[in-house]
Design a protein around this motif. Structure first.
Motif, PDB file in Angstrom:
ATOM      1  N   GLY A 280     -37.877  55.575  17.111  1.00 54.83           N
ATOM      2  CA  GLY A 280     -38.461  55.128  18.368  1.00 54.83           C
ATOM      3  C   GLY A 280     -39.890  55.633  18.501  1.00 54.83           C
ATOM      4  O   GLY A 280     -40.794  54.893  18.896  1.00 54.83           O
TER       5      GLY A 280
ATOM      6  N   LYS B 127     -38.894  46.943  26.721  1.00 57.44           N
ATOM      7  CA  LYS B 127     -38.657  46.586  25.324  1.00 57.44           C
ATOM      8  C   LYS B 127     -37.200  46.773  24.958  1.00 57.44           C
ATOM      9  O   LYS B 127     -36.655  46.057  24.127  1.00 57.44           O
ATOM     10  CB  LYS B 127     -39.514  47.465  24.415  1.00 57.44           C
ATOM     11  CG  LYS B 127     -40.991  47.206  24.552  1.00 57.44           C
ATOM     12  CD  LYS B 127     -41.749  48.228  23.739  1.00 57.44           C
ATOM     13  CE  LYS B 127     -43.227  47.920  23.738  1.00 57.44           C
ATOM     14  NZ  LYS B 127     -43.960  48.897  22.947  1.00 57.44           N
ATOM     15  N   GLU B 128     -36.574  47.770  25.598  1.00 61.37           N
ATOM     16  CA  GLU B 128     -35.179  48.067  25.282  1.00 61.37           C
ATOM     17  C   GLU B 128     -34.274  46.920  25.714  1.00 61.37           C
ATOM     18  O   GLU B 128     -33.405  46.487  24.967  1.00 61.37           O
ATOM     19  CB  GLU B 128     -34.741  49.364  25.982  1.00 61.37           C
ATOM     20  CG  GLU B 128     -35.331  50.627  25.387  1.00 61.37           C
ATOM     21  CD  GLU B 128     -36.807  50.815  25.690  1.00 61.37           C
ATOM     22  OE1 GLU B 128     -37.264  50.379  26.773  1.00 61.37           O
ATOM     23  OE2 GLU B 128     -37.526  51.392  24.856  1.00 61.37           O
TER      24      GLU B 128
ATOM     25  N   TRP C 167     -33.524  44.228  14.979  1.00 64.51           N
ATOM     26  CA  TRP C 167     -34.432  43.643  15.975  1.00 64.51           C
ATOM     27  C   TRP C 167     -35.334  44.725  16.560  1.00 64.51           C
ATOM     28  O   TRP C 167     -36.535  44.536  16.693  1.00 64.51           O
ATOM     29  CB  TRP C 167     -33.658  43.004  17.132  1.00 64.51           C
ATOM     30  CG  TRP C 167     -32.761  41.859  16.778  1.00 64.51           C
ATOM     31  CD1 TRP C 167     -31.429  41.759  17.038  1.00 64.51           C
ATOM     32  CD2 TRP C 167     -33.111  40.639  16.099  1.00 64.51           C
ATOM     33  NE1 TRP C 167     -30.937  40.571  16.566  1.00 64.51           N
ATOM     34  CE2 TRP C 167     -31.932  39.862  15.989  1.00 64.51           C
ATOM     35  CE3 TRP C 167     -34.292  40.138  15.572  1.00 64.51           C
ATOM     36  CZ2 TRP C 167     -31.911  38.615  15.378  1.00 64.51           C
ATOM     37  CZ3 TRP C 167     -34.272  38.900  14.966  1.00 64.51           C
ATOM     38  CH2 TRP C 167     -33.104  38.149  14.870  1.00 64.51           C
ATOM     39  N   HIS C 168     -34.741  45.872  16.907  1.00 61.81           N
ATOM     40  CA  HIS C 168     -35.488  46.872  17.666  1.00 61.81           C
ATOM     41  C   HIS C 168     -36.493  47.627  16.807  1.00 61.81           C
ATOM     42  O   HIS C 168     -37.591  47.926  17.266  1.00 61.81           O
ATOM     43  CB  HIS C 168     -34.514  47.858  18.320  1.00 61.81           C
ATOM     44  CG  HIS C 168     -35.140  48.666  19.416  1.00 61.81           C
ATOM     45  ND1 HIS C 168     -35.691  48.088  20.534  1.00 61.81           N
ATOM     46  CD2 HIS C 168     -35.315  49.990  19.574  1.00 61.81           C
ATOM     47  CE1 HIS C 168     -36.177  49.033  21.325  1.00 61.81           C
ATOM     48  NE2 HIS C 168     -35.963  50.194  20.766  1.00 61.81           N
TER      49      HIS C 168
ATOM     50  N   LEU D 231     -28.890  45.008  15.952  1.00 62.35           N
ATOM     51  CA  LEU D 231     -29.682  45.616  17.033  1.00 62.35           C
ATOM     52  C   LEU D 231     -30.778  46.499  16.460  1.00 62.35           C
ATOM     53  O   LEU D 231     -31.931  46.433  16.875  1.00 62.35           O
ATOM     54  CB  LEU D 231     -28.779  46.448  17.952  1.00 62.35           C
ATOM     55  CG  LEU D 231     -27.896  45.674  18.927  1.00 62.35           C
ATOM     56  CD1 LEU D 231     -27.005  46.636  19.689  1.00 62.35           C
ATOM     57  CD2 LEU D 231     -28.736  44.872  19.888  1.00 62.35           C
TER      58      LEU D 231
ATOM     59  N   TYR E 288     -32.109  58.210  22.952  1.00 63.61           N
ATOM     60  CA  TYR E 288     -31.389  57.665  21.801  1.00 63.61           C
ATOM     61  C   TYR E 288     -30.217  58.574  21.455  1.00 63.61           C
ATOM     62  O   TYR E 288     -30.184  59.731  21.847  1.00 63.61           O
ATOM     63  CB  TYR E 288     -32.309  57.539  20.594  1.00 63.61           C
ATOM     64  CG  TYR E 288     -33.385  56.508  20.754  1.00 63.61           C
ATOM     65  CD1 TYR E 288     -33.129  55.166  20.477  1.00 63.61           C
ATOM     66  CD2 TYR E 288     -34.653  56.861  21.174  1.00 63.61           C
ATOM     67  CE1 TYR E 288     -34.114  54.214  20.624  1.00 63.61           C
ATOM     68  CE2 TYR E 288     -35.654  55.905  21.329  1.00 63.61           C
ATOM     69  CZ  TYR E 288     -35.373  54.584  21.046  1.00 63.61           C
ATOM     70  OH  TYR E 288     -36.344  53.643  21.192  1.00 63.61           O
TER      71      TYR E 288
ATOM     72  N   TYR F 283     -42.317  53.056  20.631  1.00 65.04           N
ATOM     73  CA  TYR F 283     -41.538  52.792  21.841  1.00 65.04           C
ATOM     74  C   TYR F 283     -41.772  53.888  22.869  1.00 65.04           C
ATOM     75  O   TYR F 283     -41.356  53.780  24.002  1.00 65.04           O
ATOM     76  CB  TYR F 283     -40.050  52.665  21.519  1.00 65.04           C
ATOM     77  CG  TYR F 283     -39.703  51.335  20.920  1.00 65.04           C
ATOM     78  CD1 TYR F 283     -39.906  50.162  21.640  1.00 65.04           C
ATOM     79  CD2 TYR F 283     -39.198  51.234  19.631  1.00 65.04           C
ATOM     80  CE1 TYR F 283     -39.609  48.928  21.093  1.00 65.04           C
ATOM     81  CE2 TYR F 283     -38.903  50.002  19.079  1.00 65.04           C
ATOM     82  CZ  TYR F 283     -39.108  48.845  19.821  1.00 65.04           C
ATOM     83  OH  TYR F 283     -38.823  47.628  19.276  1.00 65.04           O
TER      84      TYR F 283
ATOM     85  N   SER G 169     -34.734  43.835  23.369  1.00 66.56           N
ATOM     86  CA  SER G 169     -34.040  43.952  22.077  1.00 66.56           C
ATOM     87  C   SER G 169     -32.538  43.765  22.244  1.00 66.56           C
ATOM     88  O   SER G 169     -31.897  43.058  21.478  1.00 66.56           O
ATOM     89  CB  SER G 169     -34.292  45.321  21.450  1.00 66.56           C
ATOM     90  OG  SER G 169     -35.654  45.482  21.151  1.00 66.56           O
ATOM     91  N   LEU G 170     -31.977  44.401  23.286  1.00 60.80           N
ATOM     92  CA  LEU G 170     -30.533  44.351  23.483  1.00 60.80           C
ATOM     93  C   LEU G 170     -30.098  42.935  23.861  1.00 60.80           C
ATOM     94  O   LEU G 170     -29.120  42.402  23.317  1.00 60.80           O
ATOM     95  CB  LEU G 170     -30.127  45.339  24.572  1.00 60.80           C
ATOM     96  CG  LEU G 170     -28.632  45.456  24.825  1.00 60.80           C
ATOM     97  CD1 LEU G 170     -27.922  46.006  23.604  1.00 60.80           C
ATOM     98  CD2 LEU G 170     -28.353  46.343  26.027  1.00 60.80           C
TER      99      LEU G 170
ATOM    100  N   VAL H 124     -30.566  51.330  21.062  1.00 60.97           N
ATOM    101  CA  VAL H 124     -31.937  50.920  21.316  1.00 60.97           C
ATOM    102  C   VAL H 124     -32.500  51.607  22.562  1.00 60.97           C
ATOM    103  O   VAL H 124     -33.573  51.262  23.029  1.00 60.97           O
ATOM    104  CB  VAL H 124     -32.058  49.383  21.446  1.00 60.97           C
ATOM    105  CG1 VAL H 124     -31.663  48.707  20.154  1.00 60.97           C
ATOM    106  CG2 VAL H 124     -31.225  48.850  22.592  1.00 60.97           C
TER     107      VAL H 124
ATOM    108  N   TYR I 171     -31.377  51.592  25.731  1.00 60.88           N
ATOM    109  CA  TYR I 171     -31.248  50.917  27.032  1.00 60.88           C
ATOM    110  C   TYR I 171     -30.302  51.726  27.920  1.00 60.88           C
ATOM    111  O   TYR I 171     -29.237  52.149  27.465  1.00 60.88           O
ATOM    112  CB  TYR I 171     -30.709  49.492  26.824  1.00 60.88           C
ATOM    113  CG  TYR I 171     -30.431  48.733  28.109  1.00 60.88           C
ATOM    114  CD1 TYR I 171     -31.486  48.207  28.841  1.00 60.88           C
ATOM    115  CD2 TYR I 171     -29.131  48.542  28.576  1.00 60.88           C
ATOM    116  CE1 TYR I 171     -31.246  47.514  30.013  1.00 60.88           C
ATOM    117  CE2 TYR I 171     -28.888  47.853  29.747  1.00 60.88           C
ATOM    118  CZ  TYR I 171     -29.943  47.336  30.467  1.00 60.88           C
ATOM    119  OH  TYR I 171     -29.704  46.656  31.625  1.00 60.88           O
TER     120      TYR I 171
END
Lengths: 344, 375
Positions: free
Chosen positions: A184, B241-242, B121-122, B118, A175, A189, B245-246, B321, B323
């Motif tokens: 996160g 998951k990344e 959502w994430h 973003l 991040y 996550y 979300s993106l 997020v 990604y």
């Protein structure tokens, strides 16, 4: 004709930019009566604004100290908040005079970025934090883990080395900012959050339920953190180093913010003390003729010695609660690693 | 004079940069591209180009970054288009509820920043859904799939040796056949007025191609099943998951702009056209499909191209997020590990420039084909 003037002005601008790089930093700080200091600005204990909006922390203290050495007690500091990614460009381009942003000293950074690392104001190491529910008690049980990290730090490289050496696999999720990384971790996550121990302590104290998380005992790297200046201005580099050495020497000599005036007024003081408070030896003039004899006195007068600064911001009685005793951040004379060269 | 001036300006810029870098003792060189990358990159849904910790070099990091940016663009454009078209048409629907719902949806998501969406959502929308799934130790195992709070792992087909190229060749042949068939059907309808069930035939062609591939290369096709390794499962195919979300965020955000383009395009068609369709007895859906949309497309496509380009550029918010797109792993992590700012920033600019130039070229070609053909 018009085009010619545009070309000339572009050329002039280019030359001006090239000229700024070699200017003497001490002069320019004096000229604008303000030190510009690059900090994190969002890391409790190192640099974060307090209720009144004043930047507080170990890194911020260094900026106040350096400003005091050049501009006199309580000299002006303008703080610029920088992300891990922006910090080196900001310093190299002259946007800030000095970078005091819990920055790890490494060979790559030292040798290829045109920067000079001074000394260390916090000696740290990278560790892992997990939720207790994961049922892991050692970093060696982390095979296959998903790990959240903040991008643009030495954390990523240390982790790669650690997992490779121990033949384990992992998945890194990077991040941009420290708050996003924490989010996160909190939202599952990742299984693990990795960062410097002091940062983990800071993040853990801000979790909704700190006792759910545990910092694993393994420390997997060396993270000597300290201020950084640009290459090419040795005078300023020397001053930047000796401000740090001065607060360490002050602690060794028992000089505090409270008693520094008394020492300065005492004609029979220990010669070592007299050299630090500027009543003997002309140390400041040796660093630069532009400095006042009392430059190091001004530092201690403004931020106190290293121990005082430590206890104020990250010590046992702060939210971070990092006990100094027995850690590398104790003075060398007390079993730690902080060792300042003699002030003579 | 202008050319000379521009060249001179470029020369000044370059020489000044070089001089400044030297003054500040910053070392710039392409040599780092061959160095081993000192960090890990998360695997993606389709890892065309794999990353191996300790072996992959910075070149690989660059290629994976480009690949991941292209993947999210290719995923986002079709979904944003379909959702945008649907929203745009329903915003003009005579059905009160439908019209108000889609208008409200568009207004909410068009008027808030993408970064905020973003993060929403994430960090707010998806976590409760994921966390309602069982933890890794109590994963649901069904039909080769693994479902747990870390994600959904699907069995992945693997192609050994040259089977990948063979599959590509079979599909290419099928695609050529499909195009020829469509042309033939079009000509036939123009000449005789009788069409062909083209869609069914095309599906048939692709099924045939796949069957032929399996017949000749079936023994080289395998399945990669997810299995437990350490704390999590590994292997198989997993939409991270990344990326979810993106993808979700970019689709919703971009679709609202496309919806407005579609709505504007439809309104630009003279109502007389629709009324003429009504007089011919066409249903509402057919009127939209055969009369209004073909004319509206001329108005809709040019601004929509801009939205595709925006989607590509907006995908650089991926780092929010986590990604691993090019901005995150190349402009972010690689830059910080190596300090080669000048080269890395330049390469990143070239990548976005190229992707957008290609997107723009492709859609402009399509745009030309739907413009009014003047004779």
């Amino acid at each position: 004709m018009k085009q010619k003037s545009i070309i000339i002005s572009v050329l002039a601008a280019g030359m001006a930019a090239a000229g700024a790089a070699s200017a003497q930093t001490i002069d320019s700080v004096k000229g604008r009566n303000e030190l510009v200091c690059g900090v994190s600005g969002g890391l409790a204990g190192f640099s974060a604004p307090d209720d009144s909006g004043r930047m507080q922390g170990l890194d911020a203290d260094y900026c106040y100290g350096l400003a005091a050495a050049i501009l006199g007690p309580n000299g002006n500091v303008r703080f610029v908040n920088l992300t891990a990614k922006e910090r080196f460009e900001a310093l190299a381009s002259g946007e800030v005079d000095v970078l005091s942003r819990n920055t790890t000293h490494t060979l790559t950074r030292d040798a290829s970025l045109g920067l000079n690392f001074t000394y260390y104001n916090f000696i740290d190491g990278q560790a892992f934090m997990v939720y207790k529910s994961l049922g892991v008690s050692s970093a060696l049980d982390l095979d296959g883990a998903r790990v959240c990290v903040q991008s643009g730090t030495t954390t990523e490289a240390n982790m790669a080395d650690f997992f490779r050496t121990n033949n384990m696999s992992y998945e890194q999720i990077a991040y941009d900012t420290s708050p996003d990384t924490t989010q996160g971790f909190e939202n599952n996550y990742c299984d693990v959050l990795s960062s410097d121990t002091s940062q983990l302590a800071s993040i853990r104290s801000e979790l909704s339920n700190p006792s759910d998380a545990v910092i694993l005992p393994e420390v997997i790297s060396k993270e000597p953190l300290g201020p950084v200046v640009r290459q090419g201005d040795d005078e300023f580099f020397n001053l930047a180093k000796w401000v740090l050495y001065a607060v360490l020497n002050a602690e060794e000599l028992g000089i505090t913010q409270a008693n520094v005036d008394q020492h300065r007024g005492n004609a029979d003081a220990d010669p070592a003390i007299k050299r630090l408070v500027g009543t003997e030896g002309g140390m400041c003039k040796l660093i630069s003729s532009k400095l006042d004899d009392a430059c190091l006195y001004n530092v201690v007068k403004t931020i106190g010695n290293y121990g005082e600064s430590y206890e104020r911001h990250v010590g046992a009685n702060t939210p971070l609660g990092i006990n100094r005793e027995g850690t590398p951040n104790a003075l060398w004379s007390k079993g730690g690693l902080l060792y300042a060269p003699p002030l003579r | 004079m202008v050319v000379v001036g521009t060249l001179y300006l470029l020369y000044v810029l370059v020489s000044n940069t070089v001089a400044n870098l030297r003054d500040r003792s910053i070392k710039t060189s392409f040599a780092f591209l061959e160095e081993t990358a000192t960090f890990a990159i998360p695997l993606n849904f389709f890892p065309f180009w794999d990353f191996t910790l300790g072996e992959s070099v910075y070149w690989d990091v660059f290629i994976i970054g480009v690949q991941n940016t292209i993947i999210i663009t290719l995923l986002g454009i079709p979904t944003a288009t379909i959702l945008g078209l649907t929203l745009g048409v329903t915003m003009l629907s005579p059905n009160f509820l439908l019209r108000k719902l889609s208008t409200g949806f568009v207004e909410i998501f068009r008027n808030t920043p993408l970064l905020l969406q973003l993060l929403f959502w994430h960090f707010a929308f998806f976590p409760p859904i994921y966390n309602s799934l069982p933890p890794v130790r109590e994963s649901i195992l069904t039909g080769g799939m693994v479902i747990n709070s870390a994600g959904i792992y699907l069995p992945a087909p693997t192609l050994a040796g040259s089977a990948g190229w063979a599959l590509a060749a079979f599909l290419a042949v099928a695609a050529v056949a499909a195009v020829m068939l469509a042309r033939h059907a079009h000509r036939r309808r123009m000449e005789t007025g009788v069409g062909l069930p083209t869609g069914t035939y095309i599906v048939g062609i692709f099924v045939l191609a796949l069957a032929a591939f399996m017949f000749f290369f079936g023994d080289q096709v395998g399945v990669d099943l997810p299995e437990k390794k350490g704390l999590n499962y590994r292997g198989g195919m997993r939409p991270t998951k990344e990326i979810i979300s993106l993808w979700f965020g970019l689709t919703v955000y971009t679709s609202t702009y496309i919806a407005e383009n579609v709505r504007g395009g439809i309104l630009s068609v003279n109502p007389g056209q629709s009324e003429a369709g009504m007089a011919l007895g066409l249903s509402r859906v057919l009127r939209m499909k055969l009369v209004v949309l073909p004319q509206a497309l001329r108005v809709i496509i040019p601004p929509t191209i801009s939205q595709y380009l925006n989607l590509t550029k907006n995908s650089s918010l991926a780092v929010a997020v986590g990604y691993p797109d090019i901005t995150n792993i190349w402009l972010g992590i690689a830059l910080n590990q190596t300090g080669q700012a000048l080269i890395i920033v330049f390469m990143t600019i070239v990548v976005y420039e190229t992707i957008n130039a290609l997107t723009s070229l492709a859609t402009n070609l399509y745009n030309r084909s739907v413009q009014i053909q003047e004779r």
